[in-house]
Scaffold this motif. Structure first.
Motif, PDB file in Angstrom:
ATOM      1  N   VAL A  47      28.513  27.489   6.525  1.00  0.00           N
ATOM      2  CA  VAL A  47      27.037  27.301   5.931  1.00  0.00           C
ATOM      3  C   VAL A  47      26.760  25.776   6.539  1.00  0.00           C
ATOM      4  CG1 VAL A  47      25.416  26.502   3.798  1.00  0.00           C
ATOM      5  CG2 VAL A  47      27.174  28.466   3.889  1.00  0.00           C
ATOM      6  N   ASP A  48      27.426  24.827   6.455  1.00  0.00           N
ATOM      7  CA  ASP A  48      27.002  23.583   6.786  1.00  0.00           C
ATOM      8  C   ASP A  48      27.054  23.456   8.344  1.00  0.00           C
ATOM      9  OD1 ASP A  48      27.299  22.833   4.316  1.00  0.00           O
ATOM     10  OD2 ASP A  48      29.111  21.802   4.547  1.00  0.00           O
ATOM     11  N   ASP A  49      27.475  24.354   9.236  1.00  0.00           N
ATOM     12  CA  ASP A  49      27.657  23.917  10.743  1.00  0.00           C
ATOM     13  C   ASP A  49      26.773  24.873  11.363  1.00  0.00           C
ATOM     14  OD1 ASP A  49      29.546  21.931  10.082  1.00  0.00           O
ATOM     15  OD2 ASP A  49      31.477  23.139  10.818  1.00  0.00           O
ATOM     16  N   CYS A  50      26.450  25.921  10.827  1.00  0.00           N
ATOM     17  CA  CYS A  50      25.726  27.067  11.604  1.00  0.00           C
ATOM     18  C   CYS A  50      24.109  26.553  11.247  1.00  0.00           C
ATOM     19  CB  CYS A  50      25.970  28.664  11.081  1.00  0.00           C
ATOM     20  SG  CYS A  50      27.625  28.936  11.478  1.00  0.00           S
ATOM     21  N   SER A  51      23.451  26.265  12.408  1.00  0.00           N
ATOM     22  CA  SER A  51      22.053  25.855  12.155  1.00  0.00           C
ATOM     23  C   SER A  51      21.171  27.104  12.109  1.00  0.00           C
ATOM     24  CB  SER A  51      21.721  24.996  13.331  1.00  0.00           C
ATOM     25  OG  SER A  51      21.970  25.741  14.640  1.00  0.00           O
ATOM     26  N   ASP A  52      21.823  28.326  12.774  1.00  0.00           N
ATOM     27  CA  ASP A  52      21.124  29.524  12.643  1.00  0.00           C
ATOM     28  C   ASP A  52      21.464  30.350  11.450  1.00  0.00           C
ATOM     29  OD1 ASP A  52      20.211  32.104  13.133  1.00  0.00           O
ATOM     30  OD2 ASP A  52      20.077  31.975  15.441  1.00  0.00           O
ATOM     31  N   ALA A  53      20.637  30.593  10.519  1.00  0.00           N
ATOM     32  CA  ALA A  53      21.055  31.169   9.292  1.00  0.00           C
ATOM     33  C   ALA A  53      21.268  32.673   9.554  1.00  0.00           C
ATOM     34  CB  ALA A  53      19.658  31.452   8.371  1.00  0.00           C
ATOM     35  N   GLN A  54      20.803  33.398  10.723  1.00  0.00           N
ATOM     36  CA  GLN A  54      21.364  34.572  11.046  1.00  0.00           C
ATOM     37  C   GLN A  54      22.808  34.645  11.382  1.00  0.00           C
ATOM     38  OE1 GLN A  54      18.730  36.801  13.514  1.00  0.00           O
ATOM     39  NE2 GLN A  54      19.841  38.658  13.308  1.00  0.00           N
ATOM     40  N   VAL A  55      23.075  33.736  12.077  1.00  0.00           N
ATOM     41  CA  VAL A  55      24.533  33.613  12.672  1.00  0.00           C
ATOM     42  C   VAL A  55      25.563  33.241  11.544  1.00  0.00           C
ATOM     43  CG1 VAL A  55      26.165  32.195  13.986  1.00  0.00           C
ATOM     44  CG2 VAL A  55      23.965  32.926  14.986  1.00  0.00           C
ATOM     45  N   ALA A  56      25.087  32.690  10.542  1.00  0.00           N
ATOM     46  CA  ALA A  56      25.699  32.174   9.275  1.00  0.00           C
ATOM     47  C   ALA A  56      26.103  33.473   8.465  1.00  0.00           C
ATOM     48  CB  ALA A  56      25.075  31.220   8.714  1.00  0.00           C
ATOM     49  N   GLN A  57      24.868  34.245   8.327  1.00  0.00           N
ATOM     50  CA  GLN A  57      24.893  35.527   7.765  1.00  0.00           C
ATOM     51  C   GLN A  57      26.041  36.467   8.271  1.00  0.00           C
ATOM     52  OE1 GLN A  57      23.233  36.540   4.486  1.00  0.00           O
ATOM     53  NE2 GLN A  57      25.038  37.687   4.807  1.00  0.00           N
ATOM     54  N   THR A  58      25.852  36.641   9.463  1.00  0.00           N
ATOM     55  CA  THR A  58      26.584  37.532  10.269  1.00  0.00           C
ATOM     56  C   THR A  58      28.302  36.917   9.885  1.00  0.00           C
ATOM     57  OG1 THR A  58      25.137  38.053  11.799  1.00  0.00           O
ATOM     58  CG2 THR A  58      27.471  38.350  12.239  1.00  0.00           C
ATOM     59  N   THR A  59      28.314  35.892  10.026  1.00  0.00           N
ATOM     60  CA  THR A  59      29.775  34.981   9.992  1.00  0.00           C
ATOM     61  C   THR A  59      30.469  35.563   8.451  1.00  0.00           C
ATOM     62  OG1 THR A  59      29.138  33.401  11.459  1.00  0.00           O
ATOM     63  CG2 THR A  59      31.264  33.148  10.305  1.00  0.00           C
ATOM     64  N   LEU A  60      29.633  35.543   7.526  1.00  0.00           N
ATOM     65  CA  LEU A  60      29.906  35.622   6.155  1.00  0.00           C
ATOM     66  C   LEU A  60      30.264  36.831   6.107  1.00  0.00           C
ATOM     67  CD1 LEU A  60      27.570  33.136   3.660  1.00  0.00           C
ATOM     68  CD2 LEU A  60      30.075  32.961   4.545  1.00  0.00           C
ATOM     69  N   ASN A  61      29.531  37.912   6.453  1.00  0.00           N
ATOM     70  CA  ASN A  61      29.712  39.240   6.380  1.00  0.00           C
ATOM     71  C   ASN A  61      31.220  39.644   7.167  1.00  0.00           C
ATOM     72  OD1 ASN A  61      27.276  39.726   5.203  1.00  0.00           O
ATOM     73  ND2 ASN A  61      26.252  40.231   7.033  1.00  0.00           N
ATOM     74  N   TRP A  62      31.290  39.155   8.182  1.00  0.00           N
ATOM     75  CA  TRP A  62      32.700  39.045   8.863  1.00  0.00           C
ATOM     76  C   TRP A  62      33.893  38.567   7.934  1.00  0.00           C
ATOM     77  CZ3 TRP A  62      36.780  35.952  10.178  1.00  0.00           C
ATOM     78  CH2 TRP A  62      37.705  36.370  10.829  1.00  0.00           C
ATOM     79  N   TRP A  63      33.811  37.424   7.186  1.00  0.00           N
ATOM     80  CA  TRP A  63      34.564  36.914   6.302  1.00  0.00           C
ATOM     81  C   TRP A  63      34.731  38.028   5.251  1.00  0.00           C
ATOM     82  CZ3 TRP A  63      38.185  33.040   6.121  1.00  0.00           C
ATOM     83  CH2 TRP A  63      38.151  32.108   7.013  1.00  0.00           C
ATOM     84  N   ARG A  64      34.146  38.453   4.654  1.00  0.00           N
ATOM     85  CA  ARG A  64      34.129  39.674   3.600  1.00  0.00           C
ATOM     86  C   ARG A  64      34.912  40.658   4.140  1.00  0.00           C
ATOM     87  NH1 ARG A  64      30.139  38.700  -0.482  1.00  0.00           N
ATOM     88  NH2 ARG A  64      28.243  37.637   0.388  1.00  0.00           N
ATOM     89  N   MET A  65      34.643  41.251   5.261  1.00  0.00           N
ATOM     90  CA  MET A  65      35.318  42.308   6.055  1.00  0.00           C
ATOM     91  C   MET A  65      36.940  41.808   6.184  1.00  0.00           C
ATOM     92  SD  MET A  65      32.844  44.317   8.544  1.00  0.00           S
ATOM     93  CE  MET A  65      32.508  42.837   9.324  1.00  0.00           C
ATOM     94  N   ASP A  66      37.163  40.550   6.709  1.00  0.00           N
ATOM     95  CA  ASP A  66      38.495  40.202   6.932  1.00  0.00           C
ATOM     96  C   ASP A  66      39.280  39.962   5.810  1.00  0.00           C
ATOM     97  OD1 ASP A  66      40.046  39.523   9.229  1.00  0.00           O
ATOM     98  OD2 ASP A  66      40.161  37.352   8.770  1.00  0.00           O
TER      99      ASP A  66
END
Length: 282
Positions: A47-66
């Motif tokens: 959340v702190d380092d991703c300036s693009d909210a869509q990229v941050a959202q995609t990353t959180l979704n990946w974390w859920r799967m992992d």
């Protein structure tokens, strides 16, 4: 680099007060706490380092799967989740509590304001209360009431973070202080975003500090006597953060807009030792 070494490096780089009590733990618990901290730190960085909210959202979704792979018997991709498999097995850490931390980070992507304290408490529960419960599970307890203590201590710690970081959050365009309380104390959001210290803001911060102190007292009171010894590390963290809260109060409260107040390392160690030996009485 092994997965646990990655977690240790992540933890060492932070210099967080959260880590001060770990040195007292047996190796297996120490390692589990380090992995849990690295897990939280990685998600916070999304959340702190991703300036693009869509990229941050995609990353959180990946974390859920992992993260799900940890509980499905598959090999996770991220070294933190790989390291998490041991603590999950050793201490029966629930999937829903770990996933709730991701839900809390999701809230950071979706909103920058909280209308009232109840809404803020939900955020604090997800990013800190469940962490408190996970810590309580790692430390061990005999009375289920200890999870109530742990959730409330997590709330107190997170409120302390919010108070300390008002200026830092404002520079990111965020205000965690409840909107209705800003209105009650006649503090416009724009004055916080502009980092203006006013008498009204000082009164608002005095209110925030006193409420947080009360929640520390409620948390300690909720801890069953039979689990005080096993939960000493959590009490060490609580006492260090409580000292930080007192330091902010002595500094005038409103100076959090200008700089970030911290407890020096040697003082953290003294507080940790005192709490380990004599307990925490806020």
């Amino acid at each position: 680099m092994q997965a646990i070494d990655y977690c240790r490096q992540k933890a060492d780089q932070s210099g967080s007060s959260f880590l001060a009590g770990f040195r007292f733990l047996p190796e297996k618990q120490h390692q589990a706490m380090t992995v849990l901290y690295a897990f939280c730190r990685e998600l916070d960085d999304v959340v702190d380092d991703c300036s693009d909210a869509q990229v941050a959202q995609t990353t959180l979704n990946w974390w859920r799967m992992d993260l799900a792979k940890v509980f499905e018997g598959e090999m996770p991709e991220h070294p933190v989740n790989q390291a998490l498999r041991g603590p999950v097995a050793d201490f029966a850490l629930p999937h829903d509590e770990l996933a709730a931390i991701i839900d809390g980070m999701q809230m950071d992507l979706e909103q920058a304001r909280y209308p009232d304290f109840e809404a803020l408490k939900l955020y604090c529960h997800r990013v800190a209360g469940v962490v408190g419960c996970l810590i309580a599970r790692i430390l061990g307890f005999g009375n289920h009431q200890t999870l109530v203590y742990a959730d409330k201590m997590g709330l107190a710690l997170q409120l302390t973070n919010i108070i300390r970081d008002v200026g830092e959050d404002a520079r990111r365009g965020r205000i965690y202080l409840p909107v209705d309380e800003l209105q009650r104390f006649s503090v416009p959001a724009q004055s916080i975003l502009s980092l203006k210290a006013t008498p009204e803001f000082a009164a608002l911060m005095a209110f925030q500090i006193e409420r947080a102190k009360q929640i520390y007292r409620e948390a300690v009171a909720a801890l069953p006597p039979e689990d005080k010894r096993s939960q000493r590390v959590g009490l060490v963290m609580g006492s260090i953060y409580y000292a930080l809260l007192q330091e902010i109060e002595r500094d005038g409260g409103q100076n959090v807009l200008s700089y970030k107040i911290a407890i020096p390392g040697p003082r953290k160690k003294r507080i940790a030792l005192k709490t380990w030996l004599f307990g925490f009485k806020p």
